[in-house]
Design an enzyme around this catalytic site. Sequence first.
Site, PDB file in Angstrom:
ATOM      1  N   GLN A  12      74.006 -11.099 -93.310  1.00 53.72           N
ATOM      2  CA  GLN A  12      74.711 -11.151 -94.606  1.00 53.72           C
ATOM      3  C   GLN A  12      76.062 -10.432 -94.544  1.00 53.72           C
ATOM      4  O   GLN A  12      77.105 -11.009 -94.832  1.00 53.72           O
ATOM      5  CB  GLN A  12      73.880 -10.452 -95.683  1.00 53.72           C
ATOM      6  CG  GLN A  12      72.519 -11.017 -95.958  1.00 53.72           C
ATOM      7  CD  GLN A  12      71.950 -10.395 -97.219  1.00 53.72           C
ATOM      8  OE1 GLN A  12      72.273 -10.820 -98.329  1.00 53.72           O
ATOM      9  NE2 GLN A  12      71.117  -9.384 -97.077  1.00 53.72           N
ATOM     10  N   ASP A  38      72.915  -8.112 -77.497  1.00 49.16           N
ATOM     11  CA  ASP A  38      71.664  -7.525 -77.991  1.00 49.16           C
ATOM     12  C   ASP A  38      71.795  -6.012 -77.830  1.00 49.16           C
ATOM     13  O   ASP A  38      71.738  -5.493 -76.716  1.00 49.16           O
ATOM     14  CB  ASP A  38      70.484  -8.079 -77.177  1.00 49.16           C
ATOM     15  CG  ASP A  38      69.156  -7.451 -77.595  1.00 49.16           C
ATOM     16  OD1 ASP A  38      69.164  -6.495 -78.412  1.00 49.16           O
ATOM     17  OD2 ASP A  38      68.111  -7.901 -77.097  1.00 49.16           O
ATOM     18  N   ILE A  39      71.972  -5.333 -78.962  1.00 45.55           N
ATOM     19  CA  ILE A  39      72.259  -3.897 -78.870  1.00 45.55           C
ATOM     20  C   ILE A  39      71.040  -3.055 -78.480  1.00 45.55           C
ATOM     21  O   ILE A  39      71.164  -1.849 -78.265  1.00 45.55           O
ATOM     22  CB  ILE A  39      72.913  -3.352 -80.171  1.00 45.55           C
ATOM     23  CG1 ILE A  39      72.011  -3.594 -81.383  1.00 45.55           C
ATOM     24  CG2 ILE A  39      74.311  -3.925 -80.352  1.00 45.55           C
ATOM     25  CD1 ILE A  39      72.432  -2.812 -82.626  1.00 45.55           C
ATOM     26  N   ALA A  62      70.575  -5.093 -87.733  1.00 47.56           N
ATOM     27  CA  ALA A  62      69.477  -4.271 -88.251  1.00 47.56           C
ATOM     28  C   ALA A  62      68.187  -5.070 -88.288  1.00 47.56           C
ATOM     29  O   ALA A  62      68.194  -6.304 -88.215  1.00 47.56           O
ATOM     30  CB  ALA A  62      69.807  -3.781 -89.664  1.00 47.56           C
ATOM     31  N   THR A 103      70.508   2.897 -95.653  1.00 49.68           N
ATOM     32  CA  THR A 103      69.858   2.368 -96.841  1.00 49.68           C
ATOM     33  C   THR A 103      69.454   3.435 -97.854  1.00 49.68           C
ATOM     34  O   THR A 103      69.223   4.593 -97.481  1.00 49.68           O
ATOM     35  CB  THR A 103      68.584   1.597 -96.399  1.00 49.68           C
ATOM     36  OG1 THR A 103      67.815   1.253 -97.537  1.00 49.68           O
ATOM     37  CG2 THR A 103      67.714   2.440 -95.481  1.00 49.68           C
ATOM     38  N   TYR A 127      60.318   1.530 -92.471  1.00 43.50           N
ATOM     39  CA  TYR A 127      61.698   1.030 -92.444  1.00 43.50           C
ATOM     40  C   TYR A 127      62.677   2.176 -92.724  1.00 43.50           C
ATOM     41  O   TYR A 127      63.652   2.371 -91.996  1.00 43.50           O
ATOM     42  CB  TYR A 127      61.855  -0.080 -93.482  1.00 43.50           C
ATOM     43  CG  TYR A 127      63.279  -0.497 -93.750  1.00 43.50           C
ATOM     44  CD1 TYR A 127      63.997  -1.247 -92.824  1.00 43.50           C
ATOM     45  CD2 TYR A 127      63.922  -0.140 -94.939  1.00 43.50           C
ATOM     46  CE1 TYR A 127      65.316  -1.624 -93.074  1.00 43.50           C
ATOM     47  CE2 TYR A 127      65.236  -0.519 -95.195  1.00 43.50           C
ATOM     48  CZ  TYR A 127      65.930  -1.253 -94.253  1.00 43.50           C
ATOM     49  OH  TYR A 127      67.230  -1.628 -94.499  1.00 43.50           O
TER      50      TYR A 127
HETATM   51  N1  LIG Z   1      69.449  -6.328 -96.767  1.00 44.46           N
HETATM   52  C1  LIG Z   1      69.352  -5.295 -97.605  1.00 44.46           C
HETATM   53  O1  LIG Z   1      68.840  -5.394 -98.730  1.00 44.46           O
HETATM   54  C2  LIG Z   1      69.880  -3.947 -97.198  1.00 44.46           C
HETATM   55  C3  LIG Z   1      69.712  -2.863 -98.068  1.00 44.46           C
HETATM   56  C4  LIG Z   1      70.202  -1.618 -97.683  1.00 44.46           C
HETATM   57  C5  LIG Z   1      70.850  -1.465 -96.463  1.00 44.46           C
HETATM   58  N2  LIG Z   1      70.992  -2.544 -95.638  1.00 44.46           N
HETATM   59  C6  LIG Z   1      71.684  -2.333 -94.356  1.00 44.46           C
HETATM   60  O2  LIG Z   1      72.928  -3.022 -94.385  1.00 44.46           O
HETATM   61  C7  LIG Z   1      73.253  -3.478 -93.063  1.00 44.46           C
HETATM   62  C8  LIG Z   1      73.543  -4.981 -93.102  1.00 44.46           C
HETATM   63  O3  LIG Z   1      72.358  -5.640 -93.537  1.00 44.46           O
HETATM   64  P1  LIG Z   1      72.256  -7.220 -93.673  1.00 44.46           P
HETATM   65  O4  LIG Z   1      71.428  -7.505 -94.873  1.00 44.46           O
HETATM   66  O5  LIG Z   1      73.583  -7.841 -93.517  1.00 44.46           O
HETATM   67  O6  LIG Z   1      71.361  -7.551 -92.387  1.00 44.46           O
HETATM   68  P2  LIG Z   1      70.844  -8.981 -91.904  1.00 44.46           P
HETATM   69  O7  LIG Z   1      71.332 -10.046 -92.817  1.00 44.46           O
HETATM   70  O8  LIG Z   1      69.377  -8.833 -91.649  1.00 44.46           O
HETATM   71  O9  LIG Z   1      71.610  -9.167 -90.521  1.00 44.46           O
HETATM   72  C9  LIG Z   1      71.291  -8.415 -89.403  1.00 44.46           C
HETATM   73  C10 LIG Z   1      71.797  -9.173 -88.201  1.00 44.46           C
HETATM   74  O10 LIG Z   1      71.517  -8.390 -87.043  1.00 44.46           O
HETATM   75  C11 LIG Z   1      70.997  -9.274 -86.061  1.00 44.46           C
HETATM   76  N3  LIG Z   1      70.211  -8.515 -85.088  1.00 44.46           N
HETATM   77  C12 LIG Z   1      68.907  -8.176 -85.134  1.00 44.46           C
HETATM   78  N4  LIG Z   1      68.560  -7.520 -84.021  1.00 44.46           N
HETATM   79  C13 LIG Z   1      69.677  -7.439 -83.255  1.00 44.46           C
HETATM   80  C14 LIG Z   1      69.958  -6.895 -81.984  1.00 44.46           C
HETATM   81  N5  LIG Z   1      69.000  -6.310 -81.256  1.00 44.46           N
HETATM   82  N6  LIG Z   1      71.214  -6.988 -81.487  1.00 44.46           N
HETATM   83  C15 LIG Z   1      72.184  -7.599 -82.193  1.00 44.46           C
HETATM   84  N7  LIG Z   1      71.987  -8.157 -83.395  1.00 44.46           N
HETATM   85  C16 LIG Z   1      70.737  -8.071 -83.927  1.00 44.46           C
HETATM   86  C17 LIG Z   1      70.167 -10.243 -86.847  1.00 44.46           C
HETATM   87  O11 LIG Z   1      69.852 -11.376 -86.072  1.00 44.46           O
HETATM   88  P3  LIG Z   1      68.471 -12.181 -86.398  1.00 44.46           P
HETATM   89  O12 LIG Z   1      68.624 -12.669 -87.792  1.00 44.46           O
HETATM   90  O13 LIG Z   1      68.461 -13.239 -85.354  1.00 44.46           O
HETATM   91  O14 LIG Z   1      67.368 -11.154 -86.267  1.00 44.46           O
HETATM   92  C18 LIG Z   1      71.106 -10.528 -88.000  1.00 44.46           C
HETATM   93  O15 LIG Z   1      72.043 -11.528 -87.670  1.00 44.46           O
HETATM   94  C19 LIG Z   1      72.072  -3.099 -92.188  1.00 44.46           C
HETATM   95  O16 LIG Z   1      72.304  -1.867 -91.560  1.00 44.46           O
HETATM   96  C20 LIG Z   1      70.937  -2.933 -93.180  1.00 44.46           C
HETATM   97  O17 LIG Z   1      69.897  -2.098 -92.716  1.00 44.46           O
HETATM   98  C21 LIG Z   1      70.533  -3.768 -95.977  1.00 44.46           C
END
Ligand SMILES: NC(=O)c1ccc[n+]([C@@H]2O[C@H](COP(=O)([O-])OP(=O)(O)OC[C@H]3O[C@@H](n4cnc5c(N)ncnc54)[C@H](OP(=O)(O)O)[C@@H]3O)[C@@H](O)[C@H]2O)c1
Length: 288
Positions: A12, A38-39, A62, A103, A127
């Site tokens: 996102q 892949d981190i 994440a 988060t 988490y």
């Molecule tokens: N989503 C929420 O409601 C929320 C709330 C609070 C904080 N946050 C934080 O905000 C940040 C952005 O979140 P987001 O919602 O944009 O996350 P997201 O949509 O889940 O995107 C995470 C991306 O990271 C990729 N990924 C997973 N494992 C990986 C790895 N080992 N190496 C490289 N890439 C990898 C995922 O690929 P795949 O899809 O193929 O796994 C996905 O494209 C994160 O730190 C998250 O924890 C999110």
Amino acid sequence: MATILITGSDGQLGSELKLVSKNYYGYDFIFTDLDTLDITDNKKTRDFVQKANPDWIINCAAYNLVDKAENDIQTAMLVNGTAVKNISESIKGSECRFIHFSTDYVFSGKSNIPYNEHSDPDPESAYGRSKLAGEKAALSHHAAMIIRTSWLYSSFGTNFVKTIQKKARERESLNVVFDQAGTPTYAADLAEAVMVIVAGVIRNQVAFIPGIYHYSNEGVCSWYDFAEAIVSKSGLSCIVVPILSVQYPTAAKRPAYSVLDKSKIKENYGLNIPHWRTSLNRCINLLK
Ligand SMILES: NC(=O)c1ccc[n+]([C@@H]2O[C@H](COP(=O)([O-])OP(=O)(O)OC[C@H]3O[C@@H](n4cnc5c(N)ncnc54)[C@H](OP(=O)(O)O)[C@@H]3O)[C@@H](O)[C@H]2O)c1
């Protein structure tokens, strides 16, 4: 020309950063995701970072499956903790600036006033614990900024807004909890805020001050209020019924109250943050 490496850029926030980056000229953006970087792979991360030699790393990667993490703590810790350490180690001793996201779920939710950056984290979910481990790993680098955010949604990816829209189209009524309060965050706003900070620092307009920051949209609501607004702004007729969390058991315990105090990021970087209802409107118009 500053080189900005973005990891996890197909999610996102990463997708929103790709969009926002088009308005920022004169920077060399390198967008990567699982297939290209892949981190969790320490050596590959080190080699990639050494070759790219970035001035900034923005880690959007994440593991965000909050309930699944309860039974898959190793994977959550690997992606949210160990992988962040890999990034920190890859830039050890360099001046590369590191922006990482965390988060509101690092807090227990027992407070009834907004959490600031001095509030003690006390996660009650696997988490939340994995994200807290990631914060510590990021902060081991001397030039790291952690931005804690909450209830993230976007027109990209899967999220609460899209789930509620889908369910509201299929059903006549929908039960949503009203005893968990927080603030939604439109990932497009967060992406813009990140680029305002990065560009401001590069142009010497603001100082880069490492440490923890909080960012969400303005305002506060319950998941019920949020769902109700999604349904009405989407022009759907589904009735949203407020229920208690005990009536909707989940594997992971979520904070009852996780409103973030955003004063520090607003003051340090001069940000104007939109109200969550305004941003929700923008996202829903885009989804139409
Ligand atoms: N989503 C929420 O409601 C929320 C709330 C609070 C904080 N946050 C934080 O905000 C940040 C952005 O979140 P987001 O919602 O944009 O996350 P997201 O949509 O889940 O995107 C995470 C991306 O990271 C990729 N990924 C997973 N494992 C990986 C790895 N080992 N190496 C490289 N890439 C990898 C995922 O690929 P795949 O899809 O193929 O796994 C996905 O494209 C994160 O730190 C998250 O924890 C999110």
